[in-house]
Design an enzyme around this catalytic site. Structure first.
Site, PDB file in Angstrom:
ATOM      1  CG  ASP A  64       2.380 -11.699   5.980  1.00  0.00           C
ATOM      2  OD1 ASP A  64       3.223 -11.054   5.314  1.00  0.00           O
ATOM      3  OD2 ASP A  64       2.164 -11.485   7.187  1.00  0.00           O
ATOM      4  CB  SER A 141       7.999   2.978  -6.768  1.00  0.00           C
ATOM      5  OG  SER A 141       7.880   4.326  -6.399  1.00  0.00           O
ATOM      6  CE1 TYR A 154       7.380   2.331  -1.218  1.00  0.00           C
ATOM      7  CE2 TYR A 154       8.079   4.272  -2.444  1.00  0.00           C
ATOM      8  CZ  TYR A 154       7.336   3.111  -2.366  1.00  0.00           C
ATOM      9  OH  TYR A 154       6.559   2.711  -3.439  1.00  0.00           O
ATOM     10  CE  LYS A 158       7.914  -0.293  -3.906  1.00  0.00           C
ATOM     11  NZ  LYS A 158       7.205  -1.480  -4.413  1.00  0.00           N
TER      12      LYS A 158
HETATM   13  P1  NAD Z   1      -2.298  -0.318  -1.558  1.00  0.00           P
HETATM   14  O1  NAD Z   1      -1.875   0.073  -0.176  1.00  0.00           O
HETATM   15  O2  NAD Z   1      -3.714  -0.118  -1.944  1.00  0.00           O
HETATM   16  O3  NAD Z   1      -1.918  -1.844  -1.853  1.00  0.00           O
HETATM   17  C1  NAD Z   1      -0.813  -2.481  -1.301  1.00  0.00           C
HETATM   18  C2  NAD Z   1      -1.226  -3.885  -0.957  1.00  0.00           C
HETATM   19  O4  NAD Z   1      -0.104  -4.608  -0.413  1.00  0.00           O
HETATM   20  C3  NAD Z   1      -2.316  -3.898   0.112  1.00  0.00           C
HETATM   21  O5  NAD Z   1      -3.358  -4.746  -0.324  1.00  0.00           O
HETATM   22  C4  NAD Z   1      -1.634  -4.448   1.344  1.00  0.00           C
HETATM   23  O6  NAD Z   1      -2.472  -5.159   2.202  1.00  0.00           O
HETATM   24  C5  NAD Z   1      -0.590  -5.347   0.683  1.00  0.00           C
HETATM   25  N1  NAD Z   1       0.453  -5.743   1.610  1.00  0.00           N
HETATM   26  C6  NAD Z   1       1.169  -4.967   2.474  1.00  0.00           C
HETATM   27  N2  NAD Z   1       1.985  -5.744   3.208  1.00  0.00           N
HETATM   28  C7  NAD Z   1       1.784  -7.023   2.800  1.00  0.00           C
HETATM   29  C8  NAD Z   1       2.318  -8.276   3.177  1.00  0.00           C
HETATM   30  N3  NAD Z   1       3.200  -8.388   4.174  1.00  0.00           N
HETATM   31  N4  NAD Z   1       1.899  -9.387   2.526  1.00  0.00           N
HETATM   32  C9  NAD Z   1       0.975  -9.302   1.543  1.00  0.00           C
HETATM   33  N5  NAD Z   1       0.414  -8.143   1.162  1.00  0.00           N
HETATM   34  C10 NAD Z   1       0.813  -7.031   1.784  1.00  0.00           C
HETATM   35  O7  NAD Z   1      -1.336   0.493  -2.519  1.00  0.00           O
HETATM   36  P2  NAD Z   1      -0.983   0.263  -4.083  1.00  0.00           P
HETATM   37  O8  NAD Z   1      -0.710   1.602  -4.598  1.00  0.00           O
HETATM   38  O9  NAD Z   1      -1.974  -0.591  -4.752  1.00  0.00           O
HETATM   39  O10 NAD Z   1       0.417  -0.489  -3.944  1.00  0.00           O
HETATM   40  C11 NAD Z   1       0.789  -1.557  -4.782  1.00  0.00           C
HETATM   41  C12 NAD Z   1       2.250  -1.399  -5.158  1.00  0.00           C
HETATM   42  O11 NAD Z   1       2.393  -0.212  -5.932  1.00  0.00           O
HETATM   43  C13 NAD Z   1       3.218  -1.264  -3.992  1.00  0.00           C
HETATM   44  O12 NAD Z   1       4.323  -2.104  -4.216  1.00  0.00           O
HETATM   45  C14 NAD Z   1       3.642   0.189  -4.040  1.00  0.00           C
HETATM   46  O13 NAD Z   1       4.945   0.386  -3.549  1.00  0.00           O
HETATM   47  C15 NAD Z   1       3.560   0.461  -5.536  1.00  0.00           C
HETATM   48  N6  NAD Z   1       3.448   1.890  -5.874  1.00  0.00           N
HETATM   49  C16 NAD Z   1       2.327   2.594  -5.521  1.00  0.00           C
HETATM   50  C17 NAD Z   1       2.264   3.946  -5.840  1.00  0.00           C
HETATM   51  C18 NAD Z   1       1.066   4.790  -5.473  1.00  0.00           C
HETATM   52  O14 NAD Z   1       1.151   6.018  -5.565  1.00  0.00           O
HETATM   53  N7  NAD Z   1      -0.055   4.205  -5.115  1.00  0.00           N
HETATM   54  C19 NAD Z   1       3.316   4.568  -6.518  1.00  0.00           C
HETATM   55  C20 NAD Z   1       4.425   3.807  -6.879  1.00  0.00           C
HETATM   56  C21 NAD Z   1       4.467   2.457  -6.563  1.00  0.00           C
END
Ligand code: NAD
Length: 291
Positions: A64, A141, A154, A158
């Site tokens: 975590d 992002s 958010y 970022k």
């Molecule tokens: P997702 O929600 O599927 O994955 C995010 C992961 O982070 C999850 O597995 C969650 O359990 C984990 N997480 C959250 N809090 C945590 C903590 N305290 N310790 C450990 N793990 C933790 O979404 P995703 O899209 O795969 O996100 C991954 C990254 O991509 C993020 O940093 C997000 O900001 C970035 N992002 C996503 C998008 C999108 O549209 N999906 C766009 C831009 C950036």
């Protein structure tokens, strides 16, 4: 050749899960992947994706990123005693009118997205510095490069990650450690499902009707963006692979070129007003036309 040891945060879903599966499935077994997740009860999805085939290329650890003890425990479980490639991917969203975002929600976002990323890097950095070798990849992002309405905190988290990484990258050049940001637009993951949303039904009096209707338009825009421009995690994984395999990786990689014209306005029209007008027009056109 010796396996590269990769540690990835946030592997229970989305980009982290896909990247872990892909690297652990490399036919030459080039990587030993430590796929970490906050809650090990959620490891089934990852295990099903690799179908138990990767005992020598995949290990799953609890981590975590808001808990330093948990990060240190994960670090001490790495049998190779080192991490060559650190992927700071875990993150969470927060969306809604700023007036309704509680102190607790705001602290959580900053704790995960900003401090969690920094804590993770801090933990693994001394060893990379000693070795004079390492890669740090961060899932960034477009919301870290350009403001988005109803995503103020958010985006702030970022944007802050950008600042931390850019600052580090300057220093780490002297240690042969490459820092790269993989800047994603919308990606089909659990991100929207997992993001914290403010409840507009409850403390509704705090939000005026104009903000409410603009939020509706924003949600519609978001829906359209995900329908029309969202990438799959495989597309994002390809960019990560490019970074990992490059002998001299760049600092920023943009996964979705369709979004570049708007975000590059930030750099071509440096006072920022053009970007704000263009984004407002894009999202709130209907409202502007109505008024
Ligand atoms: P997702 O929600 O599927 O994955 C995010 C992961 O982070 C999850 O597995 C969650 O359990 C984990 N997480 C959250 N809090 C945590 C903590 N305290 N310790 C450990 N793990 C933790 O979404 P995703 O899209 O795969 O996100 C991954 C990254 O991509 C993020 O940093 C997000 O900001 C970035 N992002 C996503 C998008 C999108 O549209 N999906 C766009 C831009 C950036």
């Amino acid at each position: 050749m010796e396996q590269k040891v990769v540690l990835i945060t946030g592997c229970s879903s989305g980009i982290g899960l896909s990247l872990a599966v892909h690297l652990a499935s490399d036919p030459t077994k080039a990587y030993k992947v430590y796929a970490t997740m906050r809650n090990l009860d959620k490891k089934q999805r990852l295990l099903e994706s690799v179908r138990g085939l990767h005992k020598d290329t995949l290990a799953i650890l609890q981590m975590d990123i808001t808990d330093q003890h948990s990060i240190l425990t994960a670090q001490s479980s790495i049998t190779e005693g080192r991490v060559d490639i650190l992927v700071c991917n875990a993150g969470v969203g927060l969306m809604g009118p700023l007036e309704l975002q509680s102190e607790e929600m705001m602290r959580k976002i900053l704790d995960v997205n900003l401090l969690g990323t920094i804590r993770t890097i801090q933990t693994f950095l001394p060893d990379m510095k000693r070795k004079r070798d390492g890669r740090i990849l961060v899932t960034g992002s477009m919301g870290g490069l350009q403001g988005l309405p109803f995503n103020e905190v958010y985006c702030a988290s970022k944007f802050a990650v950008e600042g931390a990484c850019e600052s580090l990258a300057i220093l780490l050049q002297h240690f042969n450690i490459h820092v790269s940001l993989i800047e994603c637009g919308p990606v089909n993951t659990d991100f929207l499902k997992n993001l914290m949303k403010t409840d507009l039904t409850g403390e509704s009096e705090e939000v005026d009707t104009d903000t409410r209707s603009l939020y509706e338009l924003y949600l519609q825009h978001c829906h359209n963006m995900f329908q029309n421009a969202a990438q799959d995690t495989d597309d994002i994984v390809q960019v990560f692979l490019e970074v990992i395999q490059s002998p001299n990786p760049l600092f920023r990689y943009y996964t979705n070129s369709a979004l570049l014209p708007l975000s590059s306005l930030k750099f071509t029209a440096m006072d920022g007003s053009q970007y704000i007008r263009a984004m407002s027009k894009l999202i709130f056109t209907t409202k502007i036309a109505d008024s």
